[in-house]
Design a protein around this motif. Structure first.
Motif, PDB file in Angstrom:
ATOM      1  N   UNK A   6       0.714  -1.232  -0.107  1.00 11.46           N
ATOM      2  CA  UNK A   6      -0.069  -0.012   0.005  1.00 11.46           C
ATOM      3  C   UNK A   6       1.071   1.331   0.073  1.00 11.46           C
ATOM      4  N   UNK A   7       1.894   1.195   0.781  1.00 14.76           N
ATOM      5  CA  UNK A   7       3.063   2.267   0.825  1.00 14.76           C
ATOM      6  C   UNK A   7       3.719   2.884  -0.357  1.00 14.76           C
ATOM      7  N   UNK A   8       3.659   1.675  -1.397  1.00 16.13           N
ATOM      8  CA  UNK A   8       4.197   2.005  -2.720  1.00 16.13           C
ATOM      9  C   UNK A   8       3.321   2.067  -3.873  1.00 16.13           C
ATOM     10  N   UNK A   9       2.054   1.900  -3.694  1.00 19.23           N
ATOM     11  CA  UNK A   9       0.936   1.957  -4.742  1.00 19.23           C
ATOM     12  C   UNK A   9       0.945   3.164  -5.189  1.00 19.23           C
ATOM     13  N   UNK A  10       0.940   3.207  -6.535  1.00 16.38           N
ATOM     14  CA  UNK A  10       0.864   4.552  -7.464  1.00 16.38           C
ATOM     15  C   UNK A  10      -0.589   5.138  -7.447  1.00 16.38           C
ATOM     16  N   UNK A  11      -1.532   4.026  -7.544  1.00 16.81           N
ATOM     17  CA  UNK A  11      -2.668   4.360  -7.691  1.00 16.81           C
ATOM     18  C   UNK A  11      -3.541   4.833  -6.482  1.00 16.81           C
ATOM     19  N   UNK A  12      -3.010   4.012  -5.284  1.00 15.59           N
ATOM     20  CA  UNK A  12      -3.497   4.424  -4.197  1.00 15.59           C
ATOM     21  C   UNK A  12      -3.190   5.882  -3.471  1.00 15.59           C
ATOM     22  N   UNK A  13      -1.608   6.188  -4.180  1.00 11.54           N
ATOM     23  CA  UNK A  13      -1.206   7.419  -3.611  1.00 11.54           C
ATOM     24  C   UNK A  13      -1.677   8.713  -4.613  1.00 11.54           C
ATOM     25  N   UNK A  14      -2.301   8.243  -5.742  1.00 10.96           N
ATOM     26  CA  UNK A  14      -3.037   9.234  -6.551  1.00 10.96           C
ATOM     27  C   UNK A  14      -4.375   9.563  -5.948  1.00 10.96           C
ATOM     28  N   UNK A  15      -4.887   8.606  -5.486  1.00 10.48           N
ATOM     29  CA  UNK A  15      -6.100   8.961  -4.534  1.00 10.48           C
ATOM     30  C   UNK A  15      -6.160   9.575  -3.452  1.00 10.48           C
ATOM     31  N   UNK A  16      -5.120   9.230  -2.639  1.00 13.55           N
ATOM     32  CA  UNK A  16      -4.810   9.556  -1.281  1.00 13.55           C
ATOM     33  C   UNK A  16      -4.342  11.171  -1.066  1.00 13.55           C
ATOM     34  N   UNK A  17      -3.476  11.346  -2.090  1.00  8.37           N
ATOM     35  CA  UNK A  17      -2.741  12.703  -2.377  1.00  8.37           C
ATOM     36  C   UNK A  17      -3.140  13.537  -3.749  1.00  8.37           C
ATOM     37  N   UNK A  18      -3.486  14.951  -3.508  1.00 12.32           N
ATOM     38  CA  UNK A  18      -3.877  15.402  -4.594  1.00 12.32           C
ATOM     39  C   UNK A  18      -2.604  15.661  -5.652  1.00 12.32           C
ATOM     40  N   UNK A  19      -3.211  15.309  -6.866  1.00  9.23           N
ATOM     41  CA  UNK A  19      -2.163  15.203  -8.247  1.00  9.23           C
ATOM     42  C   UNK A  19      -2.404  16.690  -8.697  1.00  9.23           C
ATOM     43  N   UNK A  20      -1.571  17.198  -9.267  1.00 11.37           N
ATOM     44  CA  UNK A  20      -1.911  18.468 -10.094  1.00 11.37           C
ATOM     45  C   UNK A  20      -2.299  18.114 -11.331  1.00 11.37           C
ATOM     46  N   UNK A  21      -3.504  18.666 -11.641  1.00 11.82           N
ATOM     47  CA  UNK A  21      -4.433  18.443 -12.760  1.00 11.82           C
ATOM     48  C   UNK A  21      -4.352  19.389 -13.633  1.00 11.82           C
ATOM     49  N   UNK A  22      -4.262  19.577 -14.967  1.00  8.70           N
ATOM     50  CA  UNK A  22      -4.371  20.903 -15.558  1.00  8.70           C
ATOM     51  C   UNK A  22      -4.859  20.685 -17.078  1.00  8.70           C
ATOM     52  N   UNK A  23      -5.659  21.726 -17.568  1.00  6.22           N
ATOM     53  CA  UNK A  23      -6.239  21.304 -19.126  1.00  6.22           C
ATOM     54  C   UNK A  23      -5.555  22.273 -20.131  1.00  6.22           C
ATOM     55  N   UNK A  24      -5.395  21.611 -21.242  1.00  7.07           N
ATOM     56  CA  UNK A  24      -4.840  22.322 -22.396  1.00  7.07           C
ATOM     57  C   UNK A  24      -6.195  22.375 -23.181  1.00  7.07           C
ATOM     58  N   UNK A  25      -6.238  23.294 -24.165  1.00  8.06           N
ATOM     59  CA  UNK A  25      -7.226  23.389 -25.154  1.00  8.06           C
ATOM     60  C   UNK A  25      -6.749  23.491 -26.531  1.00  8.06           C
ATOM     61  N   UNK A  26      -7.073  22.715 -27.448  1.00  8.83           N
ATOM     62  CA  UNK A  26      -6.866  22.913 -28.924  1.00  8.83           C
ATOM     63  C   UNK A  26      -8.110  22.810 -29.753  1.00  8.83           C
ATOM     64  N   UNK A  27      -8.531  24.051 -30.189  1.00  5.80           N
ATOM     65  CA  UNK A  27      -9.824  24.048 -31.039  1.00  5.80           C
ATOM     66  C   UNK A  27      -9.206  24.154 -32.476  1.00  5.80           C
ATOM     67  N   UNK A  28      -9.991  23.177 -33.400  1.00  4.95           N
ATOM     68  CA  UNK A  28      -9.688  23.038 -34.514  1.00  4.95           C
ATOM     69  C   UNK A  28     -10.967  22.972 -35.294  1.00  4.95           C
ATOM     70  N   UNK A  29     -10.805  23.072 -36.862  1.00  3.64           N
ATOM     71  CA  UNK A  29     -12.033  23.187 -37.580  1.00  3.64           C
ATOM     72  C   UNK A  29     -12.793  24.557 -37.579  1.00  3.64           C
ATOM     73  N   UNK A  30     -12.555  25.285 -37.215  1.00  2.00           N
ATOM     74  CA  UNK A  30     -12.974  26.821 -37.021  1.00  2.00           C
ATOM     75  C   UNK A  30     -13.057  27.354 -38.460  1.00  2.00           C
ATOM     76  N   UNK A  31     -14.196  27.712 -39.055  1.00  3.08           N
ATOM     77  CA  UNK A  31     -14.558  28.389 -40.144  1.00  3.08           C
ATOM     78  C   UNK A  31     -14.264  30.028 -39.881  1.00  3.08           C
ATOM     79  N   UNK A  32     -13.278  30.730 -40.835  1.00  7.94           N
ATOM     80  CA  UNK A  32     -13.074  32.191 -40.493  1.00  7.94           C
ATOM     81  C   UNK A  32     -14.000  32.782 -41.367  1.00  7.94           C
TER      82      UNK A  32
END
Length: 173
Positions: free
Chosen positions: A147-173
């Motif tokens: 448990x002490x070395x479980x990556x998924x358990x660690x991800x759930x128990x400790x906040x992991x920085x999460x960010x979003x990038x947005x790529x918009x394609x197909x827009x007509x000018x």
């Protein structure tokens, strides 16, 4: 060589390599998810391909298990595999092991009905059942170490920085 001995040897080799060159154990995992009509998704990572979807009661086409199933499976399988790896490393015999993941939810948060209800789980409990002749102390040492070395358990128990990038394609000018 037994399966347990093979696992232990592979893990000890990996430890030596990563201790000598930490950069070998660092990287970025990339998973691509494509949404299709009917709340159906195709998931790709490396050679792996699978489907995720929502049931008809959510307007989906039941393309595959929903994201919650895969999330619970990710935690449960990470724990089970970790227990197997540490059982081999610690030389604690295990005949069989199961992990049951229980997650309490309230869809009012997910559906935007009640702002006081979070969209995620209220709590998660995992139940580990071990068939072994090892002592209770050894079983708890195994589970605690893994448990002490479980990556998924660690991800759930400790906040992991999460960010979003947005790529918009197909827009007509």
């Amino acid at each position: 060589m037994s399966a347990s001995a093979t696992i232990k040897a592979a893990l000890e080799r990996n430890v030596r390599v990563v201790e000598a060159r930490p950069s070998v154990g660092q990287g970025t995992a990339v998973t691509k998810v494509t949404l299709h009509p009917g709340l159906a998704c195709d998931v790709e990572e490396g050679p792996w391909r699978f489907s995720v979807g929502m049931t008809e009661k959510y307007g989906g086409v039941n393309n595959g298990p929903n994201p919650g199933v895969y999330g619970r499976a990710a935690l449960g399988s990470c724990l089970a595999i970790g227990y197997g790896m540490w059982a081999a490393r610690l030389e604690i015999p295990v005949r069989s092991l199961t992990v049951e993941v229980r997650a309490r939810y309230d869809v009012r948060g997910e559906l935007g009905i009640d702002a006081t209800v979070r969209p995620g789980y209220a709590d998660i409990v995992y139940v580990v059942t071990v068939d072994t002749d090892a002592s209770d102390a050894d079983v708890h040492r195994l589970l605690d170490t893994a448990d002490r070395h479980s990556s998924w358990l660690d991800d759930l128990r400790n906040p992991v920085p999460v960010s979003r990038e947005v790529h918009i394609v197909g827009r007509q000018s």
